[in-house]
Design a protein around this motif. Sequence first.
Motif, short mmCIF file in Angstrom:
data_model
loop_
_atom_site.label_atom_id
_atom_site.label_comp_id
_atom_site.label_asym_id
_atom_site.label_seq_id
_atom_site.Cartn_x
_atom_site.Cartn_y
_atom_site.Cartn_z
N ILE A 124 0.83 -1.21 0.00
CA ILE A 124 0.00 0.00 0.00
C ILE A 124 0.87 1.26 0.00
CG2 ILE A 124 -0.28 0.29 2.51
CD1 ILE A 124 -3.15 0.50 -0.03
N MET A 125 2.14 1.13 0.32
CA MET A 125 3.03 2.29 0.32
C MET A 125 3.68 2.51 -1.04
SD MET A 125 2.57 3.49 3.24
CE MET A 125 3.85 4.70 3.52
N ASP A 126 3.44 1.63 -1.96
CA ASP A 126 4.04 1.75 -3.28
C ASP A 126 3.05 2.44 -4.21
OD1 ASP A 126 5.04 1.46 -5.81
OD2 ASP A 126 5.36 -0.70 -5.69
N SER A 127 3.21 3.77 -4.34
CA SER A 127 2.17 4.53 -5.06
C SER A 127 2.10 4.16 -6.53
CB SER A 127 2.38 6.04 -4.89
OG SER A 127 3.68 6.37 -5.28
N THR A 128 3.22 3.71 -7.10
CA THR A 128 3.14 3.40 -8.54
C THR A 128 2.29 2.17 -8.81
OG1 THR A 128 5.27 2.31 -8.34
CG2 THR A 128 5.30 4.48 -9.35
N SER A 129 2.26 1.22 -7.88
CA SER A 129 1.37 0.07 -8.15
C SER A 129 0.00 0.25 -7.52
CB SER A 129 2.00 -1.25 -7.70
OG SER A 129 2.45 -1.16 -6.40
N ARG A 130 -0.09 0.98 -6.41
CA ARG A 130 -1.41 1.06 -5.76
C ARG A 130 -2.39 1.90 -6.57
NH1 ARG A 130 0.29 5.03 -0.81
NH2 ARG A 130 -0.04 6.94 -1.98
N GLU A 131 -1.91 2.99 -7.20
CA GLU A 131 -2.87 3.89 -7.87
C GLU A 131 -3.62 3.18 -8.99
OE1 GLU A 131 -3.46 6.56 -6.34
OE2 GLU A 131 -1.63 7.05 -5.25
N HIS A 162 8.62 2.94 7.46
CA HIS A 162 8.63 4.14 6.60
C HIS A 162 8.79 5.43 7.39
CE1 HIS A 162 7.42 1.85 2.98
NE2 HIS A 162 6.77 1.10 3.85
N GLY A 163 8.91 5.33 8.72
CA GLY A 163 9.18 6.53 9.52
C GLY A 163 7.97 7.43 9.69
N ASP A 164 8.21 8.58 10.35
CA ASP A 164 7.12 9.53 10.63
C ASP A 164 6.46 10.01 9.34
OD1 ASP A 164 7.49 9.43 13.39
OD2 ASP A 164 8.83 11.17 13.42
N SER A 165 7.30 10.32 8.35
CA SER A 165 6.72 10.88 7.11
C SER A 165 5.89 9.79 6.41
CB SER A 165 7.80 11.42 6.18
OG SER A 165 8.67 10.37 5.84
N GLY A 166 6.34 8.54 6.50
CA GLY A 166 5.59 7.44 5.89
C GLY A 166 4.23 7.26 6.57
N LEU A 167 4.22 7.35 7.90
CA LEU A 167 2.95 7.20 8.63
C LEU A 167 1.99 8.33 8.24
CD1 LEU A 167 1.24 5.72 10.79
CD2 LEU A 167 2.19 7.32 12.47
N ARG A 168 2.51 9.56 8.18
CA ARG A 168 1.65 10.70 7.81
C ARG A 168 1.10 10.52 6.40
NH1 ARG A 168 1.86 14.92 11.24
NH2 ARG A 168 3.63 14.99 12.68
N GLU A 169 1.98 10.09 5.50
CA GLU A 169 1.55 9.91 4.10
C GLU A 169 0.48 8.82 4.00
OE1 GLU A 169 1.33 8.34 0.18
OE2 GLU A 169 2.62 7.24 1.55
N PHE A 170 0.70 7.74 4.77
CA PHE A 170 -0.25 6.61 4.79
C PHE A 170 -1.62 7.08 5.27
CE2 PHE A 170 -1.74 2.87 7.45
CZ PHE A 170 -2.13 2.08 6.38
#
Length: 265
Positions: A124-131, A162-170
């Motif tokens: 779900i963190m891989d925007s190129t495949s999830r979109e 994915h760190g703080d920025s990954g959590l926020r992005e998620f």
Amino acid sequence: MAAPSSAGLPCSEPGAAPYGNFPNYSRFHPPEGRVSLLPGGLLRRLFPAAARPLLGIDVGCNSGELSVALYRHLLGLQDKSSPDQPAAGKDLHLLCCDIDAALIERAQQSSPFPAFISFANLDIMDSTSREPFLSSYLGRFGRSTFDIGFCMSVTMWIHLNHGDSGLREFLAFLSSLCKYLLIEPQPWKCYRAAARRLRKLGRNDFDHFRSLAINGDMAERITQILTKDCAMELVCCFGSTSWDRSLLLFKSNGSNQEGREPSES
Ligand SMILES: C[S@@+](CC[C@H](N)C(=O)[O-])C[C@H]1O[C@@H](n2cnc3c(N)ncnc32)[C@H](O)[C@@H]1O
């Protein structure tokens, strides 16, 4: 959409499941402990006059036991032994995804409602495949968002990897994707336990563990992010599981939602 099965690590030890991709997770945290906290008739209350199929997404579904239990509970299909199918007028389609291909294969093989519950291998963190994947699923129903998302015991693994920025992005991504979001954040003590397990196995710490500035009361921190940065409001807390995890329901106020209740279409 390729995803590592368990990053090349054997999965018999909990610490060797770097994404929380434990092969027998539901044995340790049975679905009943979560679904029993959700009131019967919840979907009817959230979508009082739904005239179209409701769409849900379960992110980080593991091998699908909780997804199926949620589906049964939300539709009132309680009797596990009966080969019942969803009744007409109670149309819920659930897309369940997980980063671990082997877990998804197991889920697919044992799905009791393959026409209504789909399992897919997706990071779900891989925007190129999830979109493209999510757009294509939603497009089959003429939709661009889900009515409800489930994110159960997943936030910690996103945060550690994915760190703080990954959590926020998620969280921002989920809030843009779902009208309602049911989320079960892991408390901070679970982060320490996960890092300890990894060290016991002689592995390096999670990349981000020591530098996480989002920490402490994780249910509160996640609520702050969703309500302050992601245009969501907290609808209610359904209580805590016996292993101390809160079940929080949020609703999107965002303009990027389809902007109407299901009854209006
Ligand atoms: C602790 S399990 C929770 C399983 C299930 N939601 C439950 O509560 O019973 C966390 C799941 O999230 C999955 N996961 C972690 N990171 C993910 C990602 N980036 N994309 C999709 N799934 C992910 C893991 O593979 C694992 O199956």
